[in-house]
Motif scaffolding. Sequence first.
Motif, PDB file in Angstrom:
ATOM      1  N   LEU A  55       0.750  -1.202  -0.118  1.00 44.81           N
ATOM      2  CA  LEU A  55      -0.055  -0.023   0.105  1.00 44.81           C
ATOM      3  C   LEU A  55       0.892   1.235  -0.206  1.00 44.81           C
ATOM      4  CD1 LEU A  55      -2.705  -0.852   2.961  1.00 44.81           C
ATOM      5  CD2 LEU A  55      -3.140  -0.923   0.345  1.00 44.81           C
ATOM      6  N   GLU A  59      -2.958   5.471  -0.164  1.00 48.60           N
ATOM      7  CA  GLU A  59      -3.740   4.316   0.106  1.00 48.60           C
ATOM      8  C   GLU A  59      -4.168   3.777   1.065  1.00 48.60           C
ATOM      9  OE1 GLU A  59      -2.770   2.225  -4.372  1.00 48.60           O
ATOM     10  OE2 GLU A  59      -1.882   1.607  -2.567  1.00 48.60           O
ATOM     11  N   HIS A  60      -3.426   3.971   2.349  1.00 47.52           N
ATOM     12  CA  HIS A  60      -3.513   3.433   3.576  1.00 47.52           C
ATOM     13  C   HIS A  60      -4.591   4.366   4.310  1.00 47.52           C
ATOM     14  CE1 HIS A  60      -2.452   3.584   7.937  1.00 47.52           C
ATOM     15  NE2 HIS A  60      -2.583   2.311   7.795  1.00 47.52           N
ATOM     16  N   GLN A  62      -6.631   6.201   2.768  1.00 50.17           N
ATOM     17  CA  GLN A  62      -8.088   5.940   2.256  1.00 50.17           C
ATOM     18  C   GLN A  62      -8.827   4.674   2.873  1.00 50.17           C
ATOM     19  OE1 GLN A  62      -6.682   5.568  -1.984  1.00 50.17           O
ATOM     20  NE2 GLN A  62      -8.349   7.126  -2.402  1.00 50.17           N
ATOM     21  N   LEU A  63      -7.908   3.783   3.051  1.00 48.20           N
ATOM     22  CA  LEU A  63      -8.590   2.464   3.690  1.00 48.20           C
ATOM     23  C   LEU A  63      -8.903   2.625   5.268  1.00 48.20           C
ATOM     24  CD1 LEU A  63      -6.439  -0.368   1.728  1.00 48.20           C
ATOM     25  CD2 LEU A  63      -8.779   0.089   1.404  1.00 48.20           C
ATOM     26  N   LEU A  67     -12.632   1.342   5.178  1.00 48.98           N
ATOM     27  CA  LEU A  67     -12.919  -0.228   5.705  1.00 48.98           C
ATOM     28  C   LEU A  67     -13.741  -0.121   6.946  1.00 48.98           C
ATOM     29  CD1 LEU A  67      -9.424  -1.867   5.544  1.00 48.98           C
ATOM     30  CD2 LEU A  67     -11.248  -2.243   4.243  1.00 48.98           C
ATOM     31  N   PHE A  82     -12.661   1.868  -3.015  1.00 49.51           N
ATOM     32  CA  PHE A  82     -11.959   0.689  -2.660  1.00 49.51           C
ATOM     33  C   PHE A  82     -11.442  -0.227  -3.762  1.00 49.51           C
ATOM     34  CE2 PHE A  82     -12.532  -4.035  -1.893  1.00 49.51           C
ATOM     35  CZ  PHE A  82     -11.777  -4.031  -0.979  1.00 49.51           C
ATOM     36  N   TYR A  86      -7.818  -1.802  -4.617  1.00 46.57           N
ATOM     37  CA  TYR A  86      -7.662  -3.063  -4.647  1.00 46.57           C
ATOM     38  C   TYR A  86      -7.056  -3.872  -5.710  1.00 46.57           C
ATOM     39  CZ  TYR A  86      -9.173  -8.310  -4.519  1.00 46.57           C
ATOM     40  OH  TYR A  86      -9.392  -9.589  -4.653  1.00 46.57           O
ATOM     41  N   LEU A 107     -12.564  -7.727   0.599  1.00 46.48           N
ATOM     42  CA  LEU A 107     -12.402  -6.922   2.009  1.00 46.48           C
ATOM     43  C   LEU A 107     -11.650  -7.656   2.906  1.00 46.48           C
ATOM     44  CD1 LEU A 107     -15.881  -5.515   2.622  1.00 46.48           C
ATOM     45  CD2 LEU A 107     -14.092  -4.201   2.368  1.00 46.48           C
ATOM     46  N   MET A 110      -8.242  -7.448   1.421  1.00 42.53           N
ATOM     47  CA  MET A 110      -7.600  -6.020   1.508  1.00 42.53           C
ATOM     48  C   MET A 110      -7.051  -5.813   2.952  1.00 42.53           C
ATOM     49  SD  MET A 110      -6.314  -3.422   0.348  1.00 42.53           S
ATOM     50  CE  MET A 110      -6.987  -3.369  -1.329  1.00 42.53           C
ATOM     51  N   LYS A 111      -7.987  -6.350   3.772  1.00 42.88           N
ATOM     52  CA  LYS A 111      -7.799  -6.162   5.232  1.00 42.88           C
ATOM     53  C   LYS A 111      -6.284  -6.649   5.744  1.00 42.88           C
ATOM     54  CE  LYS A 111     -12.487  -5.402   6.816  1.00 42.88           C
ATOM     55  NZ  LYS A 111     -13.817  -5.868   7.530  1.00 42.88           N
ATOM     56  N   TYR A 114      -3.807  -4.616   4.596  1.00 45.40           N
ATOM     57  CA  TYR A 114      -4.012  -3.272   5.467  1.00 45.40           C
ATOM     58  C   TYR A 114      -3.311  -3.571   6.643  1.00 45.40           C
ATOM     59  CZ  TYR A 114      -6.031   0.405   8.105  1.00 45.40           C
ATOM     60  OH  TYR A 114      -6.025   1.611   9.067  1.00 45.40           O
TER      61      TYR A 114
END
Length: 125
Positions: A55, A59-60, A62-63, A67, A82, A86, A107, A110-111, A114
Amino acid sequence: MAKRVSKGFGDTVAKFTEATGIDKVVHFIAGEDCGCDKRKEKLNKLFPYKTPECLTEVEHKQLTYLLPKMTVRVRPSEQLQFLKVYNRVFKTNEQPTSCASCLNDMLRKMKQVYNAYENGGALLG
């Protein structure tokens, strides 16, 4: 000893031959330049493993915002934000979806990325 992450099938074969001692036998018989490294790189290119990209800071952030909001109902604009992250991280071209299980799978993946970013970059399988 640090665990080496395999880039592809060639790395997996190399780990196997090292663990079983086959590599030592081959080097004894064929010499140090047995072609193993070239074979490993060729197999890695032919059969790469899908490893996510790291990331970016943007992006971090944004997430960090997105999230927690994406638990029950996802707005189309949030899903688009997202998916932009992704698709870059996982090198895919996923499109907006109304499939809840599809979105939940994305999700979950992505988690993991993250959380790895949050923990200093170590992706846990």
